[in-house]
Design an enzyme around this catalytic site. Sequence first.
Site, short mmCIF file in Angstrom:
data_model
loop_
_atom_site.label_atom_id
_atom_site.label_comp_id
_atom_site.label_asym_id
_atom_site.label_seq_id
_atom_site.Cartn_x
_atom_site.Cartn_y
_atom_site.Cartn_z
N LYS A 247 0.84 -1.20 0.00
CA LYS A 247 0.00 0.00 0.00
C LYS A 247 0.88 1.25 0.00
O LYS A 247 1.58 1.52 0.97
CB LYS A 247 -0.89 0.04 1.24
CG LYS A 247 -1.92 1.16 1.14
CD LYS A 247 -2.52 1.56 2.46
CE LYS A 247 -1.65 2.48 3.24
NZ LYS A 247 -1.37 3.78 2.58
N GLY B 218 7.80 5.05 7.75
CA GLY B 218 6.96 6.23 7.96
C GLY B 218 7.22 6.79 9.34
O GLY B 218 8.30 6.61 9.90
N SER B 219 6.21 7.42 9.89
CA SER B 219 6.41 8.15 11.14
C SER B 219 6.37 7.20 12.35
O SER B 219 5.77 6.12 12.30
CB SER B 219 5.35 9.22 11.29
OG SER B 219 4.09 8.61 11.39
N THR C 110 2.80 6.23 13.67
CA THR C 110 2.16 5.18 12.85
C THR C 110 2.82 3.83 13.11
O THR C 110 2.14 2.80 13.16
CB THR C 110 2.21 5.54 11.35
OG1 THR C 110 1.62 6.83 11.18
CG2 THR C 110 1.47 4.54 10.50
N GLY C 111 4.12 3.83 13.32
CA GLY C 111 4.82 2.58 13.66
C GLY C 111 4.25 1.96 14.93
O GLY C 111 4.04 0.75 15.00
N GLU D 290 10.84 1.18 9.88
CA GLU D 290 11.83 2.23 9.63
C GLU D 290 11.13 3.55 9.88
O GLU D 290 10.29 3.96 9.09
CB GLU D 290 12.33 2.16 8.18
CG GLU D 290 13.05 0.89 7.82
CD GLU D 290 14.44 0.79 8.42
OE1 GLU D 290 14.90 1.73 9.08
OE2 GLU D 290 15.07 -0.27 8.23
N CYS E 146 14.70 10.42 5.65
CA CYS E 146 14.65 9.98 7.06
C CYS E 146 15.98 10.18 7.73
O CYS E 146 16.04 10.70 8.85
CB CYS E 146 14.21 8.53 7.13
SG CYS E 146 15.18 7.43 6.11
N GLU F 291 11.69 16.37 14.61
CA GLU F 291 12.13 16.06 13.25
C GLU F 291 11.39 16.98 12.27
O GLU F 291 10.18 16.84 12.10
CB GLU F 291 11.79 14.60 12.91
CG GLU F 291 12.20 14.26 11.50
CD GLU F 291 11.75 12.88 11.04
OE1 GLU F 291 10.73 12.38 11.51
OE2 GLU F 291 12.45 12.33 10.17
P1 NAD Z 1 3.01 8.34 7.94
O1 NAD Z 1 3.32 7.50 9.12
O2 NAD Z 1 2.03 9.43 8.10
O3 NAD Z 1 2.45 7.46 6.73
C1 NAD Z 1 3.19 6.42 6.16
C2 NAD Z 1 2.24 5.38 5.60
O4 NAD Z 1 1.47 4.79 6.64
C3 NAD Z 1 1.24 5.87 4.59
O5 NAD Z 1 1.15 4.90 3.55
C4 NAD Z 1 -0.06 5.94 5.39
O6 NAD Z 1 -1.21 5.80 4.58
C5 NAD Z 1 0.09 4.76 6.31
N1 NAD Z 1 -0.66 4.85 7.56
C6 NAD Z 1 -1.07 5.94 8.23
N2 NAD Z 1 -1.68 5.59 9.38
C7 NAD Z 1 -1.66 4.23 9.44
C8 NAD Z 1 -2.10 3.27 10.40
N3 NAD Z 1 -2.69 3.62 11.54
N4 NAD Z 1 -1.85 1.97 10.15
C9 NAD Z 1 -1.21 1.58 9.03
N5 NAD Z 1 -0.79 2.44 8.08
C10 NAD Z 1 -1.00 3.75 8.28
O7 NAD Z 1 4.44 8.86 7.47
P2 NAD Z 1 4.73 9.88 6.29
O8 NAD Z 1 4.28 11.22 6.76
O9 NAD Z 1 4.24 9.34 5.00
O10 NAD Z 1 6.34 9.84 6.22
C11 NAD Z 1 7.16 10.73 6.93
C12 NAD Z 1 7.82 10.04 8.09
O11 NAD Z 1 8.44 8.84 7.65
C13 NAD Z 1 8.95 10.83 8.73
O12 NAD Z 1 8.86 10.73 10.15
C14 NAD Z 1 10.22 10.13 8.28
O13 NAD Z 1 11.33 10.25 9.12
C15 NAD Z 1 9.77 8.73 8.17
N6 NAD Z 1 10.60 8.00 7.24
C16 NAD Z 1 11.47 7.09 7.74
C17 NAD Z 1 12.33 6.40 6.90
C18 NAD Z 1 13.29 5.38 7.45
O14 NAD Z 1 13.85 4.62 6.67
N7 NAD Z 1 13.50 5.30 8.74
C19 NAD Z 1 12.28 6.63 5.52
C20 NAD Z 1 11.38 7.57 5.03
C21 NAD Z 1 10.54 8.24 5.91
#
Ligand code: NAD
Length: 469
Positions: A167, A218-219, A222-223, A240, A274, A371
């Site tokens: 997704k 992602g964030s 959300t993780g 990640e 990130c 961040e």
């Molecule tokens: P986000 O967490 O808002 O969204 C990421 C994904 O998760 C999207 O596909 C979203 O639809 C999905 N999502 C949202 N809520 C969810 C839930 N409750 N359950 C499952 N999936 C859900 O993150 P973002 O704003 O897209 O990305 C930015 C963040 O990602 C920053 O904090 C950045 O540091 C981090 N990031 C980390 C790395 C790494 O390798 N560590 C790489 C890129 C980005």
Amino acid sequence: MSFALTIGGKAVPCADSFAVIDPATGAEFAQCPLASVEQLDQAVAAARAAFPGWAATPIERRAEMIHAFADALAAEADELGALLSREQGKPLRAAVGEIHGAIHWTRTTAGFRPAVERIEQADGGRVEIHRKPLGVVGSITPWNFPVMIAIWHVIPALVAGNTVVQKPSPNTPLATLRVVEIAARHLPAGVWNVVTGDIEIGSGIARHPDIDKVVFTGSTPTGRAIMRDGAANLKRLTLELGGNDAAIVLPDADVEAIAPQIFQYAFGNSGQICAAIKRVYVHDSLHDALAEKVAALAAAAKVGPGADPATQYGPLQNRRQFDYVRSLAEDARARGGRFLAGGEPLDGEGYFFPLSVVVDVTDGNRIVDEEQFGPVLPIVRYSDVEDVLARANASENGLGGSVWSSDIGRAAELAQRLECGTAWVNSHSKISPDVPFGGAKQSGIGVEFGLHGLDEYMQLQTVRLPAGA
Ligand code: NAD
């Protein structure tokens, strides 16, 4: 332009759709199909049905199919890059570069082979440690490097013998839909499926009883949600997450030599990386000189629409991130921060924020503690190395960090004391497909890349054989 889900090897339309916004204008430029929960179930069922056949396919054959997919990506790199640039905002050159990077990662990862380890026992018995695929992997990706990160998740999963339901972020779904459409021409039906949507479908993946593992970039919040949702069937997780990487510049660093590099590793992809440098701690003796040089580079950079060949840095990807970065810049100014470059959004439509350098801020200010994930770099003064190490480590994040010095040995010692998954000396952000990368502390769980990354998609099985076997 028309787009579809890929489920069981077929292009599948949806009853609903949502707007995809061009970050250079803030206006809709395409509609993306929106998957239903039933379609998520269908995608998981397709992946489950494809799993036994794919897992039983010899790894050399799986790798051949993955290479054929890489060839097809290469043939369409320019079109894919243009679509990626449009939805993500990055300059066209950088977007095409992302596709080529994804191809390089695909090919390198297709060469990995899981090891079978053997341990001899004192009683003459023998132990073999095998690695087996997990089953169905759910992949949830963000909007900063949509294609690259999709490949990071999926290719090792496939090499290991798993099948996938992916997704993409609803902010940047389109290039990923195309990539999976291309993959479906080269892989057996159901091996790589893609659905779209936001939290409902994302948490549907995390909760799904027939998904064995989730890989998520992602964030951090959300993780955490994915960990909670995945607990029901004890899903394996690779997370990640966010970072707030510190770069520490020691008093013996060569300012002329390092300023362009600090600039590059802080502002690449307009800061939406990130493991970018997110705060720079500079010794008193070099602080002003380094800050001025980095600010001069920032002020000279050309920020503009991705489609303009003169553009070096694109807009923020979405309105929410733009508003957040602006609020951090305003907070920094309100606390006495001095902008040596940028500091205010650019006039006009779109989510443009100039490359910005702020000094006279310190720990406890939001721009240092949080961040930013955008083009506002705080440069912070320090005088004592032990004290600055403690400040760099005083974060719930631990993705990366770096130490900059003319004394590599001394810098390497200090780098090892940073609480982070990757520590660089005289560089930052550099990653390679054969080197593990992951976060310490709340920056994540597990690693990606290399054989360590491949292990995350496999279950170890210990087989104990009697003496004489
Ligand atoms: P986000 O967490 O808002 O969204 C990421 C994904 O998760 C999207 O596909 C979203 O639809 C999905 N999502 C949202 N809520 C969810 C839930 N409750 N359950 C499952 N999936 C859900 O993150 P973002 O704003 O897209 O990305 C930015 C963040 O990602 C920053 O904090 C950045 O540091 C981090 N990031 C980390 C790395 C790494 O390798 N560590 C790489 C890129 C980005």
